[in-house]
Every structure is written in C-alpha cells, then in structure tokens.
Design a protein around this motif. Sequence first.
Motif, PDB file in Angstrom:
ATOM      1  N   GLU A  64      12.820  20.688 -43.877  1.00 22.00           N
ATOM      2  CA  GLU A  64      12.404  20.229 -42.555  1.00 22.00           C
ATOM      3  C   GLU A  64      13.126  20.970 -41.436  1.00 22.00           C
ATOM      4  OE1 GLU A  64      12.731  16.032 -42.198  1.00 22.00           O
ATOM      5  OE2 GLU A  64      11.663  15.609 -44.068  1.00 22.00           O
ATOM      6  N   ARG A  65      14.206  21.685 -41.796  1.00 20.13           N
ATOM      7  CA  ARG A  65      15.005  22.454 -40.840  1.00 20.13           C
ATOM      8  C   ARG A  65      15.585  21.541 -39.752  1.00 20.13           C
ATOM      9  NH1 ARG A  65      10.781  26.082 -38.683  1.00 20.13           N
ATOM     10  NH2 ARG A  65      12.419  27.382 -37.799  1.00 20.13           N
ATOM     11  N   LYS A  66      16.104  20.400 -40.211  1.00 17.41           N
ATOM     12  CA  LYS A  66      16.636  19.403 -39.283  1.00 17.41           C
ATOM     13  C   LYS A  66      17.902  18.768 -39.840  1.00 17.41           C
ATOM     14  CE  LYS A  66      12.151  17.920 -37.388  1.00 17.41           C
ATOM     15  NZ  LYS A  66      11.226  16.754 -37.250  1.00 17.41           N
ATOM     16  N   THR A  68      18.839  15.452 -40.474  1.00 16.15           N
ATOM     17  CA  THR A  68      18.061  14.215 -40.560  1.00 16.15           C
ATOM     18  C   THR A  68      18.914  12.959 -40.474  1.00 16.15           C
ATOM     19  OG1 THR A  68      18.142  14.406 -42.975  1.00 16.15           O
ATOM     20  CG2 THR A  68      16.189  15.279 -41.858  1.00 16.15           C
ATOM     21  N   SER A  82      22.001  10.398 -35.496  1.00 16.26           N
ATOM     22  CA  SER A  82      20.622  10.380 -35.982  1.00 16.26           C
ATOM     23  C   SER A  82      20.577   9.542 -37.244  1.00 16.26           C
ATOM     24  CB  SER A  82      20.132  11.799 -36.299  1.00 16.26           C
ATOM     25  OG  SER A  82      20.227  12.627 -35.161  1.00 16.26           O
ATOM     26  N   GLU A  85      13.892   9.859 -38.924  1.00 18.10           N
ATOM     27  CA  GLU A  85      13.124  11.053 -38.566  1.00 18.10           C
ATOM     28  C   GLU A  85      12.917  11.168 -37.070  1.00 18.10           C
ATOM     29  OE1 GLU A  85      11.104  14.533 -38.711  1.00 18.10           O
ATOM     30  OE2 GLU A  85      12.212  13.561 -40.339  1.00 18.10           O
ATOM     31  N   ALA A  88      16.032  12.671 -35.583  1.00 20.89           N
ATOM     32  CA  ALA A  88      16.548  13.872 -36.237  1.00 20.89           C
ATOM     33  C   ALA A  88      16.614  15.042 -35.253  1.00 20.89           C
ATOM     34  CB  ALA A  88      15.671  14.234 -37.428  1.00 20.89           C
ATOM     35  N   ARG A  89      17.614  15.889 -35.423  1.00 24.78           N
ATOM     36  CA  ARG A  89      17.786  17.053 -34.555  1.00 24.78           C
ATOM     37  C   ARG A  89      17.374  18.330 -35.282  1.00 24.78           C
ATOM     38  NH1 ARG A  89      22.211  14.185 -32.540  1.00 24.78           N
ATOM     39  NH2 ARG A  89      22.414  14.241 -30.273  1.00 24.78           N
ATOM     40  N   ALA A  90      16.695  19.215 -34.585  1.00 27.23           N
ATOM     41  CA  ALA A  90      16.408  20.533 -35.145  1.00 27.23           C
ATOM     42  C   ALA A  90      17.727  21.264 -35.357  1.00 27.23           C
ATOM     43  CB  ALA A  90      15.507  21.321 -34.201  1.00 27.23           C
TER      44      ALA A  90
END
Length: 290
Positions: A64-66, A68, A82, A85, A88-90
């Motif tokens: 997901e490239r996050k 989470t 966080s 979802e 969640a931060r990139a």
Amino acid sequence: MPKNLHTVSQKQILDAYDAYSLQYAQSLHNPAIVRAERLLEPIKKEYQATIHQYMFWMVVHMKERKATYTLGLKEALGYSDSADEKSARAMRQVLEWVHPHRLQLFLQFAQSAYMATQKYRNYLSEAALPCYRIRVPMLHANGSYYWVHQTSFPLEIDDQGFMVTHLNQNYVGLPYRGELLEPPDVQFTAIGFTKIKDDLLQQARYYFRHILDIRFDPIHGKIFEIYFQNPEAGIKDIERVTGWKGMDIKNYQRKILRIASEYFHYPFATCKEAVHYLHRIGWQYEVLRE
C-alpha cells in the motif's frame, strides 16, 4: 568539462523513491509468513505514553506504500498517530521528515540492506528473519531535527521471500547537529545466522558503492586505493607509488575534499577524513577504473 556537483533535491529523491516503491509493490504476492498481530498486541497492551515518551512504533505496508499504523508518534515526534486506513500516511510523507541532507543515503542504505538479505530469502522463516538497525535524523513537529534510532523487523513476507509489511521500533535521541550518517547494522535475528553478518554487510555495501561515481575521475581512484590500503599514508607515500608531483597530489586532494564536503553537506577537515568516511560506508575505488 567539469562534472556537475549539484546534489539532487528532496523532491527528486522522493520522486525516485515513489517510482521504485510502486514497482516493488506491484511485484508482491499475498503474505506467506504473517506475525503482525502476535508482535503488535503486546506492544499495544504495554504501551504507556508517560513511560515511552521517546519511543514510537510504525507499521509500514509496502504494497500500500503507507504507514498503516503508528503508536507513540504524538508523544515522540509530535505528529498524530495512525490507527486505521483512514488515518494512514503515505510513506512519501513520512520520508519528508528525514533531513534532506541525509535522505538519499538513508534510502540507499535501506534499499541495499534489503536487497542483500534477498540472497538468503530461502532461509526465511518464523525463526530466521532479518533485522535492520540505523540512526537517522528526523524532523520533530516543533521544527527541530533529532536522531531517531530505528530497528526494523519483517511482519509479513510473501511466497517469493519479499517483505510485504515491516515493523519499525524507533527511539528519539539527541538533537541532530549535522553529523554524518553511518551504515546500518544488518543481521538475521535467529541464533546460528550471526556467521553470515559480515557477508550481509558486504552485500549491502555492494549496492550503494556507486553513489559518487559521476563526481570523481579515475585518477582520484588511485588516491582512494592508497588510503584504503594504508590509512596512515601521506603525500610522500602517494608520490612514491604514483610518481606524481606533490603539488598535483594536493590539487587532487583538494578536489576530493570539495566534492565529498558538498555531496554530504559536511565540513570534512581533510581529504583523508573524507576518504575514510567513504571507505567506512562501503564505497569502493574499483568502480572508478576504466
């Protein structure tokens, strides 16, 4: 024509990371090894903000490239945690906290260490997973940078042996004063795999040894070679080995010092100090040879 000494910008580094991480995410399969809940539940139960005010945990989802999930981030660095979802931060946003002068090498260290462990992916199991430790300067919400001691453990691995998610345990330490970044410690956590630690480090350094190729000329490689083989070497030693004049050697050293100082944003006192740092992080003079 002089070579371009421009150091790439934070945006360029993060754009390159985005391209790489997207390609990696698309190659992942469903997890074959899953231990997220088993590791996270004790942390959640035992965490107390008043006790762990300088520690935070982060789950990074590579597909997901996050980031989470985080715990303790508010107390440690001043950013909101966080938990799902929606919050969640990139990872690009998280990497923006890393000091721009240390971001490129930090990402090269992280990628190279991970690539090195792939050599041993057939050994991966619940009892034998790689561990990665590094110290990196990160931005606090108050605007100051602090050294963050990060230890990373795989949480989920797919059937190819590639990491899907990992858990970062972070400790916020002293203020960052512009110090240099040191190579990470890479090893397998299982007893019995310590014998391959040196090989892991050599493999990792192989992947980031090209960082300054475009800035140095092959002639500088000879000075690197001499210093690598004899750390106490001086001008006379270089004269004897190369036959060059002392004044020319001093000019070569000044250029090495200038390039390294500009590239790493660090005031190396001497050429030898700069060369020794490059040697310490695994950069090899052989890549300069024609």
